[in-house]
Design a protein around this motif. Structure first.
Motif, short mmCIF file in Angstrom:
data_model
loop_
_atom_site.label_atom_id
_atom_site.label_comp_id
_atom_site.label_asym_id
_atom_site.label_seq_id
_atom_site.Cartn_x
_atom_site.Cartn_y
_atom_site.Cartn_z
N ASN A 63 38.49 50.44 40.22
CA ASN A 63 37.97 51.34 39.18
C ASN A 63 37.38 50.57 38.00
O ASN A 63 37.19 51.14 36.93
CB ASN A 63 39.08 52.28 38.70
N ASN A 64 37.13 49.29 38.18
CA ASN A 64 36.57 48.42 37.15
C ASN A 64 37.45 48.30 35.91
O ASN A 64 36.97 47.95 34.84
CB ASN A 64 35.14 48.84 36.78
N VAL A 65 38.73 48.60 36.03
CA VAL A 65 39.73 48.31 35.02
C VAL A 65 40.69 47.34 35.69
O VAL A 65 41.15 47.59 36.80
CB VAL A 65 40.46 49.61 34.57
N ARG A 66 40.99 46.23 35.05
CA ARG A 66 41.66 45.14 35.76
C ARG A 66 43.04 44.81 35.21
O ARG A 66 43.28 44.88 34.02
CB ARG A 66 40.77 43.90 35.70
N ALA A 67 43.89 44.36 36.14
CA ALA A 67 45.15 43.71 35.77
C ALA A 67 44.80 42.25 35.51
O ALA A 67 44.00 41.67 36.24
CB ALA A 67 46.15 43.82 36.91
N THR A 68 45.39 41.66 34.49
CA THR A 68 45.06 40.27 34.17
C THR A 68 46.31 39.45 33.91
O THR A 68 47.35 39.99 33.51
CB THR A 68 44.15 40.19 32.92
N ALA A 69 46.18 38.15 34.16
CA ALA A 69 47.25 37.20 33.85
C ALA A 69 46.62 36.06 33.07
O ALA A 69 45.59 35.51 33.47
CB ALA A 69 47.90 36.69 35.12
N ALA A 70 47.23 35.71 31.93
CA ALA A 70 46.66 34.70 31.05
C ALA A 70 46.79 33.29 31.61
O ALA A 70 45.98 32.42 31.32
CB ALA A 70 47.31 34.79 29.67
N ASN A 71 47.84 33.05 32.41
CA ASN A 71 48.10 31.70 32.91
C ASN A 71 48.37 31.74 34.40
O ASN A 71 48.69 32.79 34.96
CB ASN A 71 49.33 31.10 32.21
N GLY A 72 48.30 30.57 35.03
CA GLY A 72 48.66 30.48 36.45
C GLY A 72 50.17 30.63 36.63
O GLY A 72 50.95 30.57 35.69
N GLY A 73 50.60 30.84 37.86
CA GLY A 73 52.02 30.93 38.16
C GLY A 73 52.64 32.26 37.82
O GLY A 73 53.87 32.39 37.80
N ARG A 74 51.84 33.26 37.55
CA ARG A 74 52.37 34.57 37.18
C ARG A 74 52.57 35.42 38.42
O ARG A 74 51.83 35.33 39.38
CB ARG A 74 51.44 35.28 36.20
N VAL A 75 53.59 36.27 38.40
CA VAL A 75 53.99 37.04 39.58
C VAL A 75 53.99 38.53 39.27
O VAL A 75 54.50 38.94 38.22
CB VAL A 75 55.41 36.62 40.06
N VAL A 76 53.43 39.31 40.17
CA VAL A 76 53.58 40.76 40.12
C VAL A 76 53.75 41.23 41.57
O VAL A 76 53.09 40.72 42.47
CB VAL A 76 52.38 41.47 39.44
N GLN A 77 54.69 42.14 41.78
CA GLN A 77 54.93 42.71 43.10
C GLN A 77 54.39 44.13 43.11
O GLN A 77 54.78 44.93 42.24
CB GLN A 77 56.41 42.74 43.43
N TYR A 78 53.54 44.43 44.06
CA TYR A 78 53.03 45.80 44.19
C TYR A 78 53.87 46.55 45.21
O TYR A 78 54.22 46.01 46.26
CB TYR A 78 51.54 45.79 44.53
N THR A 79 54.21 47.79 44.88
CA THR A 79 55.15 48.58 45.67
C THR A 79 54.61 50.00 45.87
O THR A 79 53.53 50.34 45.38
CB THR A 79 56.51 48.67 44.96
N THR A 80 55.41 50.82 46.52
CA THR A 80 55.15 52.25 46.69
C THR A 80 53.76 52.50 47.28
O THR A 80 52.89 53.10 46.66
CB THR A 80 55.33 53.02 45.36
N PHE A 81 53.57 52.04 48.50
CA PHE A 81 52.28 52.19 49.18
C PHE A 81 52.13 53.54 49.89
O PHE A 81 51.06 53.85 50.36
CB PHE A 81 52.09 51.05 50.18
N ASN A 82 53.20 54.32 49.97
CA ASN A 82 53.14 55.64 50.61
C ASN A 82 52.44 55.59 51.97
O ASN A 82 51.57 56.41 52.27
CB ASN A 82 52.46 56.66 49.69
N ILE A 83 52.82 54.62 52.77
CA ILE A 83 52.25 54.47 54.10
C ILE A 83 52.70 55.64 54.96
O ILE A 83 53.88 55.99 54.97
CB ILE A 83 52.68 53.12 54.72
N ALA A 84 51.76 56.24 55.65
CA ALA A 84 52.08 57.39 56.51
C ALA A 84 53.15 56.99 57.52
O ALA A 84 53.22 55.83 57.96
CB ALA A 84 50.83 57.86 57.24
N ALA A 85 53.99 57.95 57.90
CA ALA A 85 55.08 57.68 58.85
C ALA A 85 54.51 57.10 60.13
O ALA A 85 53.53 57.61 60.68
CB ALA A 85 55.84 58.97 59.14
N ILE A 86 55.11 56.03 60.59
CA ILE A 86 54.70 55.38 61.83
C ILE A 86 55.67 55.85 62.90
O ILE A 86 56.88 55.76 62.72
CB ILE A 86 54.75 53.84 61.67
#
Length: 160
Positions: A63-86
């Motif tokens: 959407n052309n709005v960004r998550a940013t990290a000022a320095n290297g070595g930064r961590v973010v975990q993305y969750t809640t993908f709502n994957i359809a039932a397999i």
């Protein structure tokens, strides 16, 4: 009457041939459908001192709005993908991750967790186009990221 009996026997005989033919036809394997792309709806910003992501929720969609990290070595975990039932018994043949990103000479490290972040796949390191935003595809339809996946690995509680 003789004609009706003869026609009846021919019909029954033809029906039996069709039934027997269908009975000996080979069974074709069923191939699972692609679940499609799933964007995250949650994140966990890394533990200090590696938690300097600004607006990590802006990494959910394109959407052309960004998550940013000022320095290297930064961590973010993305969750809640709502994957359809397999469906139970399905075999996972591959997982594809698409990044829309840009960096200034850094790399993006991507790994996947199947147990809420307790364990991760081997990290895939990628250089994203320096300064120019672009799409980078990791994994794919035949890449299991080095492990055998179970259907239960893809719940919101487990998959990261």
């Amino acid at each position: 009457m003789k004609y009706l009996l003869s026609t009846g026997y021919k019909f029954v005989t033809a029906l039996m041939i069709v039934i027997l033919t269908l009975g000996v036809m080979p069974v074709s394997p069923a191939f699972a459908a692609d679940t499609g792309l799933s964007a995250p709806a949650g994140n966990v910003n890394g533990a200090a001192p590696n938690n300097n992501w600004t607006n990590p929720q802006d990494g959910y969609t394109t959407n052309n709005v960004r998550a940013t990290a000022a320095n290297g070595g930064r961590v973010v975990q993305y969750t809640t993908f709502n994957i359809a039932a397999i469906p139970a018994g399905s075999v996972i043949n591959g997982i594809e991750v698409i990044l829309e990103a840009s960096t200034s000479g850094r790399q993006v490290d991507v790994d996947l967790s199947w147990n809420n972040g307790a364990t991760y796949t081997t990290t895939v390191l990628t250089s994203v186009s320096g300064g120019a935003e672009g799409l980078t595809t990791l994994g794919g339809p035949a890449n299991t990221w080095g492990r055998t996946w179970a259907v239960g690995d893809f719940t919101n509680a487990n998959f990261r």
